[in-house]
Design a protein around this motif. Structure first.
Motif, PDB file in Angstrom:
ATOM      1  N   ALA A   1       0.715  -0.965   0.183  1.00  0.00           N
ATOM      2  CA  ALA A   1      -0.159   0.103  -0.118  1.00  0.00           C
ATOM      3  C   ALA A   1       0.890   1.167  -0.029  1.00  0.00           C
ATOM      4  CB  ALA A   1      -0.749   0.103   1.169  1.00  0.00           C
ATOM      5  N   VAL A   2       1.795   1.091   0.639  1.00  0.00           N
ATOM      6  CA  VAL A   2       2.797   2.446   0.903  1.00  0.00           C
ATOM      7  C   VAL A   2       3.471   2.693  -0.467  1.00  0.00           C
ATOM      8  CG1 VAL A   2       4.972   3.348   1.627  1.00  0.00           C
ATOM      9  CG2 VAL A   2       3.149   2.330   3.372  1.00  0.00           C
ATOM     10  N   ILE A   3       4.152   1.781  -1.297  1.00  0.00           N
ATOM     11  CA  ILE A   3       4.340   1.637  -2.597  1.00  0.00           C
ATOM     12  C   ILE A   3       3.591   2.296  -3.486  1.00  0.00           C
ATOM     13  CG2 ILE A   3       5.630   0.512  -4.332  1.00  0.00           C
ATOM     14  CD1 ILE A   3       6.513  -1.366  -2.249  1.00  0.00           C
ATOM     15  N   GLU A   4       2.271   1.665  -3.472  1.00  0.00           N
ATOM     16  CA  GLU A   4       1.110   2.334  -4.330  1.00  0.00           C
ATOM     17  C   GLU A   4       1.001   3.873  -4.074  1.00  0.00           C
ATOM     18  OE1 GLU A   4      -2.817   3.075  -5.820  1.00  0.00           O
ATOM     19  OE2 GLU A   4      -2.118   2.876  -3.569  1.00  0.00           O
ATOM     20  N   LYS A   5       0.832   4.035  -3.139  1.00  0.00           N
ATOM     21  CA  LYS A   5       0.536   5.414  -2.638  1.00  0.00           C
ATOM     22  C   LYS A   5       1.610   6.206  -3.220  1.00  0.00           C
ATOM     23  CE  LYS A   5      -0.476   8.448   1.247  1.00  0.00           C
ATOM     24  NZ  LYS A   5       0.565   9.455   0.958  1.00  0.00           N
ATOM     25  N   SER A   6       2.827   5.867  -2.955  1.00  0.00           N
ATOM     26  CA  SER A   6       4.028   6.777  -3.647  1.00  0.00           C
ATOM     27  C   SER A   6       3.865   6.778  -4.857  1.00  0.00           C
ATOM     28  CB  SER A   6       5.452   6.124  -3.096  1.00  0.00           C
ATOM     29  OG  SER A   6       6.386   6.817  -3.466  1.00  0.00           O
ATOM     30  N   LEU A   7       3.650   5.681  -5.779  1.00  0.00           N
ATOM     31  CA  LEU A   7       3.561   5.776  -7.222  1.00  0.00           C
ATOM     32  C   LEU A   7       2.403   6.834  -7.528  1.00  0.00           C
ATOM     33  CD1 LEU A   7       3.800   2.166  -8.080  1.00  0.00           C
ATOM     34  CD2 LEU A   7       5.649   3.779  -8.346  1.00  0.00           C
ATOM     35  N   PHE A   8       1.444   6.330  -6.812  1.00  0.00           N
ATOM     36  CA  PHE A   8       0.176   7.499  -7.095  1.00  0.00           C
ATOM     37  C   PHE A   8       0.616   8.895  -6.987  1.00  0.00           C
ATOM     38  CE2 PHE A   8      -3.289   9.947  -5.366  1.00  0.00           C
ATOM     39  CZ  PHE A   8      -4.497   9.624  -6.585  1.00  0.00           C
ATOM     40  N   GLU A   9       1.325   9.340  -5.988  1.00  0.00           N
ATOM     41  CA  GLU A   9       1.798  10.736  -5.953  1.00  0.00           C
ATOM     42  C   GLU A   9       2.893  11.061  -6.931  1.00  0.00           C
ATOM     43  OE1 GLU A   9       3.486  10.251  -2.120  1.00  0.00           O
ATOM     44  OE2 GLU A   9       1.447  10.697  -0.962  1.00  0.00           O
ATOM     45  N   ARG A  10       3.279  10.254  -7.696  1.00  0.00           N
ATOM     46  CA  ARG A  10       4.285  10.491  -8.830  1.00  0.00           C
ATOM     47  C   ARG A  10       3.336  10.395 -10.161  1.00  0.00           C
ATOM     48  NH1 ARG A  10       7.223   8.574  -4.693  1.00  0.00           N
ATOM     49  NH2 ARG A  10       9.291   9.770  -4.504  1.00  0.00           N
ATOM     50  N   ALA A  11       1.905  10.424 -10.232  1.00  0.00           N
ATOM     51  CA  ALA A  11       1.121  10.240 -11.249  1.00  0.00           C
ATOM     52  C   ALA A  11       1.169   9.197 -11.901  1.00  0.00           C
ATOM     53  CB  ALA A  11       1.411  11.430 -12.208  1.00  0.00           C
TER      54      ALA A  11
END
Length: 373
Positions: free
Chosen positions: A325-335
């Motif tokens: 989840a943390v990785i997915e969130k970080s990717l999301f924040e990078r569009a």
């Protein structure tokens, strides 16, 4: 007295949750603009055949008319392409609708439906909507040498009973990307009694490159209880038009036609699908490009010491060995949008669609930053 619509729904519907399509992409497109990298829905970034786009444009003047309720021209084209009779084909608003329709027609509260753990999310939804009892068979273990989390066909065959009415299989499977070969499917079908319908969803069939897997279609003449579903959303890149089809015995197709909604496939989808089907050169080009990118991306991810499941689709499933989840969130924040797998019982995994090289590189850049953080 307050009004409670939920209480008025039938028992099967009360137990359902709406299908989760993932992130609200229209909102994200507004937020990130052209910088958004969409790799969460297994779409085909190469786009459809130019012939399909031309067919849509040609159909525009008749937008005020209803589409052909039988989809006759497309059925003729599909029958020629699949080498079967037209009355063995059922058209659907995507293969999703067909998978639901099959359960509506053949399953009920007196029967059970089998499907694999980590199988396509629509299988349990279709089962519950029909009020049938769901039997989820454990997938092959994570440590399986060649097909981790793949369908365990031997155990599924052993689970069949007098009360079983449907078996849902996906080959290749979403979200794992795993598959089983023709010989394994034949051995399974030979163990299935005539009162059990076997549905093989081949949504990702066109991306297959391994020789041991051709198609379940070859077995339909031998097994009248076999149904094969496919879609134009993936390799043909017509996801926005929602069109799929099923091939079965004429008898099964006749039952499905009794409940199929009138005009369930729109005129533009019918025209575009027929044109796309005729352009197999475009499909072959896309298959080669995606297979090459799949191999390249898999290697790049393994360099990062990540476990990548074997795949014969246009996506890869990646195990991060921790809550992703943390990785997915970080990717999301990078569009960069990928698909979290918590809903499938795989919280440590993310599913990544295979895009064009620029998209795949953008994902890798964002992932490298996310892992470093």
């Amino acid at each position: 007295m307050s009004f409670d619509a939920h209480a008025l729904a039938n028992a099967a519907t009360r137990g359902l949750r709406a299908y989760d399509p993932g992130h609200d992409l229209p909102v994200l497109r507004t937020r990130f603009g052209t910088g958004l990298c969409e790799l969460g829905s297994n779409e085909n970034s190469h786009g459809p055949s130019p012939a399909a786009l031309a067919a849509i444009e040609s159909a525009l003047p008749d937008i005020f008319r209803y589409p052909d309720p039988k989809g006759a021209a497309l059925k003729v084209a599909l029958a020629a392409h699949l080498d079967c009779a037209e009355n063995e084909i059922t058209l659907g608003n995507g293969s999703h609708e067909l998978l639901m329709l099959i359960a509506q027609c053949f399953a009920d509260a007196e029967h059970e439906v089998l499907f694999s753990q980590f199988g396509f999310a629509v299988f349990p939804i279709a089962t519950q909507a029909a009020g049938a009892r769901a039997v989820c068979v454990p997938a092959l273990p994570r440590v399986h040498a060649t097909m981790p989390f793949g369908h365990d066909l031997a155990t599924m065959a052993a689970q069949l009973s007098e009360n079983t009415r449907l078996v849902y299989l996906a080959n290749p499977n979403n979200p794992t990307g795993t598959w089983f070969g023709d010989a394994e499917l034949l051995a399974f079908l030979q163990r299935v009694p005539a009162h059990v319908l076997v549905v093989v969803d081949e949504a990702y069939h066109e991306f297959v490159t391994v020789p041991e897997l051709s198609s379940a279609l070859r077995f339909v003449p031998q097994f009248p209880n076999l149904i094969v579903t496919r879609t134009f959303s993936k390799a043909y890149a017509l996801a926005g038009l929602r069109i799929g089809y099923a091939r079965s015995s004429a008898a099964v197709a006749g039952v499905l036609e009794c409940l199929r909604e009138s005009f369930n496939v729109n005129a533009f989808a019918l025209a575009a699908a027929q044109a796309a089907l005729a352009d197999q050169a475009h499909v072959a080009k896309v298959r080669t490009a995606i297979a090459n990118e799949r191999d390249w991306l898999t290697q790049q991810l393994r360099v990062l010491d990540l476990f990548v499941f074997p795949s014969q689709t246009n996506f890869v499933l990646v195990d991060f060995a921790r809550d992703a989840a943390v990785i997915e969130k970080s990717l999301f924040e990078r569009a960069v949008v990928v698909r979290p797998m918590g809903g499938y019982g795989l919280p440590q995994c993310l599913r990544i669609s295979i895009g064009i090289r620029a998209e795949n590189q953008a994902f890798l850049d964002a992932l490298t930053a996310a892992l470093a953080a």
